[in-house]
Design a protein around this motif. Structure first.
Motif, PDB file in Angstrom:
ATOM      1  N   PRO A 274       0.647 -21.353   9.896  1.00  0.00           N
ATOM      2  CA  PRO A 274       0.602 -21.109   8.482  1.00  0.00           C
ATOM      3  C   PRO A 274      -0.822 -21.609   8.145  1.00  0.00           C
ATOM      4  N   LEU A 275      -1.586 -22.613   8.831  1.00  0.00           N
ATOM      5  CA  LEU A 275      -2.654 -23.165   8.282  1.00  0.00           C
ATOM      6  C   LEU A 275      -3.950 -22.253   8.618  1.00  0.00           C
ATOM      7  N   THR A 276      -3.623 -21.389   9.670  1.00  0.00           N
ATOM      8  CA  THR A 276      -4.638 -20.677  10.335  1.00  0.00           C
ATOM      9  C   THR A 276      -4.710 -19.236   9.798  1.00  0.00           C
ATOM     10  N   HIS A 277      -3.515 -18.913   9.532  1.00  0.00           N
ATOM     11  CA  HIS A 277      -3.127 -17.338   9.099  1.00  0.00           C
ATOM     12  C   HIS A 277      -2.447 -17.333   7.844  1.00  0.00           C
ATOM     13  N   PRO A 278      -3.236 -17.578   6.645  1.00  0.00           N
ATOM     14  CA  PRO A 278      -2.427 -17.421   5.465  1.00  0.00           C
ATOM     15  C   PRO A 278      -1.881 -16.216   5.009  1.00  0.00           C
ATOM     16  N   LEU A 279      -0.976 -16.269   4.183  1.00  0.00           N
ATOM     17  CA  LEU A 279      -0.132 -15.035   3.940  1.00  0.00           C
ATOM     18  C   LEU A 279      -0.985 -14.433   2.552  1.00  0.00           C
ATOM     19  N   PRO A 280      -1.413 -13.076   2.897  1.00  0.00           N
ATOM     20  CA  PRO A 280      -2.178 -12.332   1.800  1.00  0.00           C
ATOM     21  C   PRO A 280      -1.232 -12.267   0.485  1.00  0.00           C
ATOM     22  N   SER A 281      -1.992 -12.264  -0.758  1.00  0.00           N
ATOM     23  CA  SER A 281      -1.433 -12.202  -2.123  1.00  0.00           C
ATOM     24  C   SER A 281      -0.871 -10.932  -2.351  1.00  0.00           C
ATOM     25  N   ALA A 282       0.409 -10.586  -1.802  1.00  0.00           N
ATOM     26  CA  ALA A 282       0.886  -9.317  -1.906  1.00  0.00           C
ATOM     27  C   ALA A 282       2.371  -9.359  -2.223  1.00  0.00           C
ATOM     28  N   SER A 283       2.712  -8.719  -2.995  1.00  0.00           N
ATOM     29  CA  SER A 283       4.460  -8.693  -3.446  1.00  0.00           C
ATOM     30  C   SER A 283       4.996  -7.605  -2.457  1.00  0.00           C
ATOM     31  N   VAL A 284       6.164  -7.676  -2.245  1.00  0.00           N
ATOM     32  CA  VAL A 284       7.142  -6.625  -1.354  1.00  0.00           C
ATOM     33  C   VAL A 284       6.810  -5.524  -2.118  1.00  0.00           C
ATOM     34  N   GLY A 285       7.184  -5.652  -3.493  1.00  0.00           N
ATOM     35  CA  GLY A 285       6.877  -4.163  -4.147  1.00  0.00           C
ATOM     36  C   GLY A 285       5.772  -3.394  -4.085  1.00  0.00           C
ATOM     37  N   GLY A 286       4.365  -4.349  -4.262  1.00  0.00           N
ATOM     38  CA  GLY A 286       3.207  -3.896  -4.051  1.00  0.00           C
ATOM     39  C   GLY A 286       2.920  -3.150  -2.667  1.00  0.00           C
ATOM     40  N   LEU A 287       3.610  -3.973  -1.673  1.00  0.00           N
ATOM     41  CA  LEU A 287       3.358  -3.342  -0.259  1.00  0.00           C
ATOM     42  C   LEU A 287       4.239  -1.921  -0.039  1.00  0.00           C
ATOM     43  N   ALA A 288       5.264  -1.949  -0.729  1.00  0.00           N
ATOM     44  CA  ALA A 288       6.022  -0.790  -0.795  1.00  0.00           C
ATOM     45  C   ALA A 288       5.471   0.369  -1.433  1.00  0.00           C
ATOM     46  N   GLY A 289       4.678   0.321  -2.572  1.00  0.00           N
ATOM     47  CA  GLY A 289       3.924   1.162  -3.470  1.00  0.00           C
ATOM     48  C   GLY A 289       2.771   1.512  -2.461  1.00  0.00           C
ATOM     49  N   LEU A 290       2.082   0.632  -1.636  1.00  0.00           N
ATOM     50  CA  LEU A 290       0.853   1.095  -1.073  1.00  0.00           C
ATOM     51  C   LEU A 290       1.544   2.124   0.221  1.00  0.00           C
ATOM     52  N   VAL A 291       2.529   1.658   0.895  1.00  0.00           N
ATOM     53  CA  VAL A 291       2.940   2.428   1.866  1.00  0.00           C
ATOM     54  C   VAL A 291       3.462   3.669   1.586  1.00  0.00           C
ATOM     55  N   GLN A 292       4.023   3.688   0.262  1.00  0.00           N
ATOM     56  CA  GLN A 292       4.534   5.138  -0.318  1.00  0.00           C
ATOM     57  C   GLN A 292       3.300   6.128  -0.336  1.00  0.00           C
ATOM     58  N   ILE A 293       2.234   5.574  -0.985  1.00  0.00           N
ATOM     59  CA  ILE A 293       1.006   6.461  -1.350  1.00  0.00           C
ATOM     60  C   ILE A 293       0.508   6.909  -0.007  1.00  0.00           C
ATOM     61  N   VAL A 294       0.337   6.172   1.031  1.00  0.00           N
ATOM     62  CA  VAL A 294      -0.164   6.598   2.357  1.00  0.00           C
ATOM     63  C   VAL A 294       0.838   7.503   2.940  1.00  0.00           C
ATOM     64  N   TYR A 295       1.989   7.468   2.777  1.00  0.00           N
ATOM     65  CA  TYR A 295       3.184   8.336   3.427  1.00  0.00           C
ATOM     66  C   TYR A 295       2.987   9.665   2.511  1.00  0.00           C
ATOM     67  N   ALA A 296       2.585   9.643   1.210  1.00  0.00           N
ATOM     68  CA  ALA A 296       2.623  10.758   0.319  1.00  0.00           C
ATOM     69  C   ALA A 296       1.375  11.561   0.863  1.00  0.00           C
ATOM     70  N   HIS A 297       0.457  10.921   1.404  1.00  0.00           N
ATOM     71  CA  HIS A 297      -0.823  11.470   1.785  1.00  0.00           C
ATOM     72  C   HIS A 297      -0.930  12.048   2.916  1.00  0.00           C
ATOM     73  N   GLY A 298       0.305  12.049   3.781  1.00  0.00           N
ATOM     74  CA  GLY A 298       0.320  12.552   5.027  1.00  0.00           C
ATOM     75  C   GLY A 298       0.181  11.737   6.208  1.00  0.00           C
ATOM     76  N   GLY A 299       0.413  10.185   5.696  1.00  0.00           N
ATOM     77  CA  GLY A 299       0.167   9.085   6.745  1.00  0.00           C
ATOM     78  C   GLY A 299      -1.363   8.757   6.858  1.00  0.00           C
ATOM     79  N   GLN A 300      -2.221   9.224   6.164  1.00  0.00           N
ATOM     80  CA  GLN A 300      -3.478   8.997   6.167  1.00  0.00           C
ATOM     81  C   GLN A 300      -4.457   9.041   4.929  1.00  0.00           C
ATOM     82  N   VAL A 301      -5.225   8.044   4.507  1.00  0.00           N
ATOM     83  CA  VAL A 301      -5.757   8.080   3.374  1.00  0.00           C
ATOM     84  C   VAL A 301      -7.107   7.370   3.422  1.00  0.00           C
TER      85      VAL A 301
END
Length: 448
Positions: A274-301
């Motif tokens: 936890p001290l050497t690898h901090p968690l990025p400031s991202a919510s689960v909803g934000g992650l889902a939105g980004l993955v959805q966008i990449v998926y909608a672009h054929g898996g690559q953006v």
């Protein structure tokens, strides 16, 4: 633009500069470490990096507004002690005096320097005319649009005829069209022989802005801030966003910025924690939105195209990309993001399987969530107060960052139904799902 030989005309030099600030909890926050910067006559230099890389702090040290903790800054070879006499600042927030007219605001620096009334008036009016506000000299800031107020900020800096014009994200508070217009006007003014400054140093987190304006880009890394790379921008002016060379340069900077900061040999050798690898400031909803966008672009953006399409800034996109990479949902190569098979499975799963997959991923790849689950499993009744984890995190983070890390871990863990959290009592309680998952992924219970 005032021309000169960049190799022989250093205006400003920072040598091995470091900066630390005391935290409210008594610890020390290291913002900059061993930074070396030289600004030359006849060039525009952009300081580019993520939030927390110390860009604005470095700019203020170069301007002499704050002193470095160690290292030194020299202006024209002389050690800088106090405000830099050869620099003028343009701020993101305009910083105008609302009770003064445009002309009075522009004259402020000249008045402080003791310039006589007539000369002060003539220089101020000339600067107001130069930045396109002729006729508004008697207006008050409240009567002006955001773009016009920032023009006043430019005039107030340029009227001092500084060697170095320093700008701290001067366009980020403006709407897209206004900021684009002002960038173009600044680029045009810089090319004119009568432009009253010899060098520009610009802080930005907008990659295209850096490529449009700069001759050199200094890429800053984080934890603490340091120079990761220096990239020359070898494009003729005026610059065309549509040219293949422009796009290639943007892609190169994205590739550097999306790469993980260098770790020390000891950190690389050590197991993630936890001290050497901090968690990025991202919510689960934000992650889902980004993955959805990449998926909608054929898996690559293409990341620059995605940022432009969604009107994102670099700082908006980076934490989500870091989190998606940490959990194995996306791969990032150069300026491209690719959906992994894990990311595909997570996005296409039904809600119950999606939660189960997410739980497995965060326990396996998010060190702080792993630690929380392990600690709860080792407790007598599967419950612990959040202060236990807060105390552990305070060994490596400031008070604010400790709270952010804990908030992210709780958000991720609750979504994956790994544990419950009572905000009133501060108690975390291991779920039945997590008890079995911890045994599968973490092995037998052990010390935290």
């Amino acid at each position: 633009m005032v021309t000169g030989d960049p190799a022989n005309a250093p205006l400003l030099q920072a040598e091995h500069v470091a900066k630390s600030f005391p935290s409210a909890d008594g610890s020390t926050l290291d913002v900059l470490d061993d930074v070396c910067v030289t600004l030359h006559e006849g060039e525009v230099v952009a300081l580019l990096g993520r939030s927390g890389s110390g860009k604005s702090t470095l700019l203020r040290i170069l301007a002499g507004l704050i002193a470095p903790t160690s290292g030194e800054v020299r202006y024209r070879g002389e050690l800088l002690n106090g405000a830099n006499p050869g620099a003028a600042m343009v701020f993101q927030s305009f910083a105008l005096m609302p009770w003064l007219t445009v002309q009075d605001n522009v004259e402020l620096g000249l008045r402080a320097a003791g310039v006589p009334d007539r000369e002060r008036r003539d220089r101020a009016l000339a600067a107001i005319d130069q930045i396109g506000l002729d006729g508004f000299q008697n207006a008050y800031p409240r009567e002006l649009s955001g773009g016009m107020r920032q023009r006043v900020g430019f005039a107030r800096a340029l009227v001092l005829q500084p060697d170095v014009l320093m700008m701290d994200e001067p366009f980020s508070a403006l709407d897209v069209l206004t900021s684009e217009n002002l960038r173009g006007e600044l680029a045009t003014l810089w090319e004119r022989p009568e432009f009253p400054t010899k060098c520009i140093c610009l802080v930005t987190h907008n990659i295209e802005e850096a490529v449009l304006l700069a001759d050199r880009v200094l890429m800053l890394g984080t934890n603490p801030g340091h120079i990761r790379a220096e990239v020359p921008i070898l494009l003729p002016r005026p610059r065309d966003r549509r040219s293949p060379t422009f796009e290639a340069t943007v892609d190169r900077l994205y590739a550097i910025l999306t790469g993980r900061d260098e770790k020390s040999a000891a950190e690389r050798a050590a197991a993630p924690g936890p001290l050497t690898h901090p968690l990025p400031s991202a919510s689960v909803g934000g992650l889902a939105g980004l993955v959805q966008i990449v998926y909608a672009h054929g898996g690559q953006v293409d990341l620059p195209d995605l940022a432009d399409e969604l009107s994102f800034q670099v700082d908006d996109l980076m934490p989500l990309l870091d989190a998606a990479q940490m959990l194995g949902l996306l791969d990032v190569e150069s300026a491209q993001a690719f959906l992994t098979s894990t990311g595909h499975d997570w996005y296409t799963a039904d809600i119950h399987r999606s939660k189960g997959l997410f739980a497995a991923l965060v326990v396996a790849h998010a060190p702080l969530v792993n630690t929380i689950v392990k600690a709860l499993e080792n407790s007598n009744d599967g419950a612990l107060r959040d202060d236990f984890f807060r105390d552990l995190l305070s060994r490596g983070y400031s008070r604010d960052d400790t709270e952010k890390q804990l908030d992210i871990a709780i958000d991720w863990g609750r979504y994956g139904e790994l544990f419950d959290y009572d905000a009133d009592t501060g108690e975390l309680v291991l779920s039945e799902v997590a008890a079995g998952l911890a045994e599968d992924l973490l092995g037998p219970a052990g010390d935290v």
